[in-house]
Design an enzyme around this catalytic site. Structure first.
Site, short mmCIF file in Angstrom:
data_model
loop_
_atom_site.label_atom_id
_atom_site.label_comp_id
_atom_site.label_asym_id
_atom_site.label_seq_id
_atom_site.Cartn_x
_atom_site.Cartn_y
_atom_site.Cartn_z
N TYR A 1 0.99 -1.16 0.19
CA TYR A 1 -0.06 0.07 -0.05
C TYR A 1 1.10 1.25 0.13
O TYR A 1 1.98 1.31 0.69
CB TYR A 1 -0.74 -0.03 1.16
CG TYR A 1 -1.82 1.34 1.48
CD1 TYR A 1 -2.93 1.39 0.72
CD2 TYR A 1 -1.42 2.08 2.63
CE1 TYR A 1 -3.69 2.51 0.75
CE2 TYR A 1 -2.33 3.26 2.50
CZ TYR A 1 -3.29 3.49 1.71
OH TYR A 1 -4.30 4.50 2.00
N ASP B 1 9.51 3.24 -0.41
CA ASP B 1 8.18 3.72 0.54
C ASP B 1 8.40 3.20 2.02
O ASP B 1 7.81 2.30 2.38
CB ASP B 1 6.89 3.38 -0.04
CG ASP B 1 5.78 3.93 0.70
OD1 ASP B 1 6.06 4.66 1.77
OD2 ASP B 1 4.58 3.50 0.38
N LYS C 1 4.30 9.02 9.13
CA LYS C 1 4.14 8.14 10.45
C LYS C 1 5.16 8.73 11.48
O LYS C 1 5.06 9.75 11.98
CB LYS C 1 4.29 6.75 10.17
CG LYS C 1 2.78 6.57 9.29
CD LYS C 1 2.55 4.86 9.10
CE LYS C 1 1.25 4.76 8.27
NZ LYS C 1 1.17 4.28 7.07
C1 PLP Z 1 0.36 4.69 5.71
C2 PLP Z 1 1.29 4.40 4.51
C3 PLP Z 1 0.98 5.29 3.51
C4 PLP Z 1 -0.13 6.50 3.46
O1 PLP Z 1 0.16 7.42 4.39
P1 PLP Z 1 -0.81 8.42 5.00
O2 PLP Z 1 -0.21 9.48 5.87
O3 PLP Z 1 -1.91 7.44 5.38
O4 PLP Z 1 -1.31 8.91 3.65
C5 PLP Z 1 1.93 5.13 2.13
N1 PLP Z 1 2.64 4.05 2.21
C6 PLP Z 1 2.79 3.22 3.14
C7 PLP Z 1 3.87 2.15 3.17
C8 PLP Z 1 2.20 3.29 4.60
O5 PLP Z 1 2.23 2.28 5.41
#
Ligand code: PLP
Length: 431
Positions: free
Chosen positions: A142, A237, A265
């Site tokens: 994701y 990512d 995060k």
């Molecule tokens: C949480 C997440 C996202 C999206 O981040 P948001 O702050 O919720 O938009 C993108 N990539 C990864 C790997 C994630 O865990």
């Protein structure tokens, strides 16, 4: 007293599904989400006053513990000077410098307000930099909810069984290639077919949105190799893994240097923030230096930056990650021992401050493996834990998170609850 049930019913009238992000709903596990009143350290309290050991950690950011006094103090100081200026601040420079120091692959970095913005902007930049359209992603990963990335995705999409979203025109995703995680053959085949059209590869260097799935070193190395050969941009990512798996992130752990990295995060310590950065020659293509446009009214928000800077300071202290690892070891081994004792098919994995719990024979290596999870068993396990004061993510397809505040007390509560939970799973299986 307002009950969770009453407020959830009310919530559903004005908020779709009663929640502002789908993973918060208990749709796949059933029941009523707990409405949280406060969270301190490793615990959360719902509006009925019930206390839970929290393994969601705001889905990753709360690594220093909820309401960490040092982070709160930094936030209070920042708030006193105003909430947002729409002009640059010195603190943003400090945060950028610290990120570049901690991650040698990042020579320049831009702050945004979420992980979604970070990945969306990184993809646009990779396309602008290479002049190519195609992107390669992996099944079950994701990368936020921008259009071109909502294909065979993890997280909530996986939980609700719609790995690709409605409302995304086919044309928008026609340039997105999706293959299996950890499948080196598929990577090579894809590049030999489309290599010179591929702008970038985007990957979770440890997948955390289809439960926890670790990469093989060879998999990440292969991505590095093909991106070098075909001059495609390798994007890690690390929105979830960044400063979660270790101070050097997943790229340091596996010793693979990406061209670009996305973060969010942990770097906001609970405030809305994101970042994308990488090689200077790529980053210089972004506005105002270059032709790739990207902007944000609240980007580099001073309050979020203050929380992020303090969080990075806390996690940089000696022994910080040793503490997380030691808790995770005891926690995952404790759960496995109980499962074995009760005769439940179950295994675990962890890295740094994140963990995976699987109702499977062995630790999964890819999305098809994860899909074999016994979700009935998970749902029983989830609800029994919750009843006994332990809140894990309401989905068999999400990783879990611990913080520096988790301790012997929270471990004891967890393992006691797990006895009851595995007992309930075993009883269900036997019935
Ligand atoms: C949480 C997440 C996202 C999206 O981040 P948001 O702050 O919720 O938009 C993108 N990539 C990864 C790997 C994630 O865990």
């Amino acid at each position: 007293m307002t009950t969770n049930e009453a407020i959830f019913e009310r919530a559903q009238k004005t908020i779709p599904g009663g929640v502002n992000s789908p993973v918060r709903a208990f749709k796949s596990v059933g029941g009523t989400p707990k409405f949280i009143k406060k969270a301190l350290g490793g615990y959360m309290w719902d509006i009925e006053g019930k206390k839970y050991v929290d393994y969601i950690g705001s889905w990753g950011p709360a690594i220093a513990g909820h309401a960490n006094p040092e982070v709160l103090e930094a936030v209070h100081k920042a708030v006193a000077n105003g909430l947002s200026f729409g002009a640059p601040t010195e603190a943003e420079v400090l945060l950028a410098e610290r990120i570049c120091e901690l991650l040698p692959s990042i020579e320049q970095v831009r702050l945004v307000s979420s992980g979604t913005e970070a990945t969306m902007s990184a993809i646009r930049l990779a396309r602008g930099f290479t002049g190519r359209n195609k992107i390669l992603k992996f099944e079950g990963c994701y990368h936020g909810h921008s259009d071109s990335l909502l294909v065979k995705s993890g997280s909530g999409l996986l939980t609700f069984g719609n790995p690709s979203s409605a409302g995304v025109p086919e044309e928008f995703v026609s340039h997105t290639i999706v293959i299996e995680y950890n499948n080196i053959e598929a990577v090579r085949e894809c590049f030999s077919k489309y290599g010179s059209d591929i702008a970038c590869v985007i990957v979770e260097p440890v997948a955390g949105n289809m439960n926890l799935v670790k990469p093989t070193k060879e998999f990440l190395q292969t991505l590095r190799d093909v991106c070098d050969e075909y001059e495609s941009v390798l994007i890690f990512d690390e929105v979830m893994t960044g400063f979660r798996v270790g101070l050097d992130c997943a790229q340091g752990h596996f010793g693979i240097k990406p061209d670009m990295t996305t973060l969010a995060k942990v770097i906001g310590g609970g405030m809305p923030i994101g970042a994308f950065g990488g090689r200077r020659n790529i980053m210089s293509k972004i506005a105002p230096l270059g032709p790739v446009y990207q902007a944000g009214t609240l980007s580099g928000n001073p309050v979020a930056v203050a929380a992020g800077l303090k969080t990075l300071e806390i996690i940089s202290r000696p022994g910080f990650y040793d503490g997380l690892k030691s808790y995770n070891e005891k926690f995952t081994r404790g759960l496995s021992d109980i499962a074995t004792k009760k005769g439940v098919k179950f295994c675990t994995d962890f890295i740094g401050g994140m963990f995976g719990l699987y109702f499977l024979e062995s630790v999964p290596k890819s999305f098809p493996d994860v899909q074999k999870s016994d979700t009935d068993a998970f749902n029983i396990f989830f609800h029994k834990l919750l009843e006994n004061g332990v809140h894990i993510a309401p989905s068999a397809y999400e990783a879990g998170f611990i913080s520096a505040s988790h301790d012997e007390d929270s471990l004891k509560i967890t393992l006691t609850a797990a006895e009851a939970a595995f007992e309930a799973v075993a009883a269900h299986k036997g019935s």
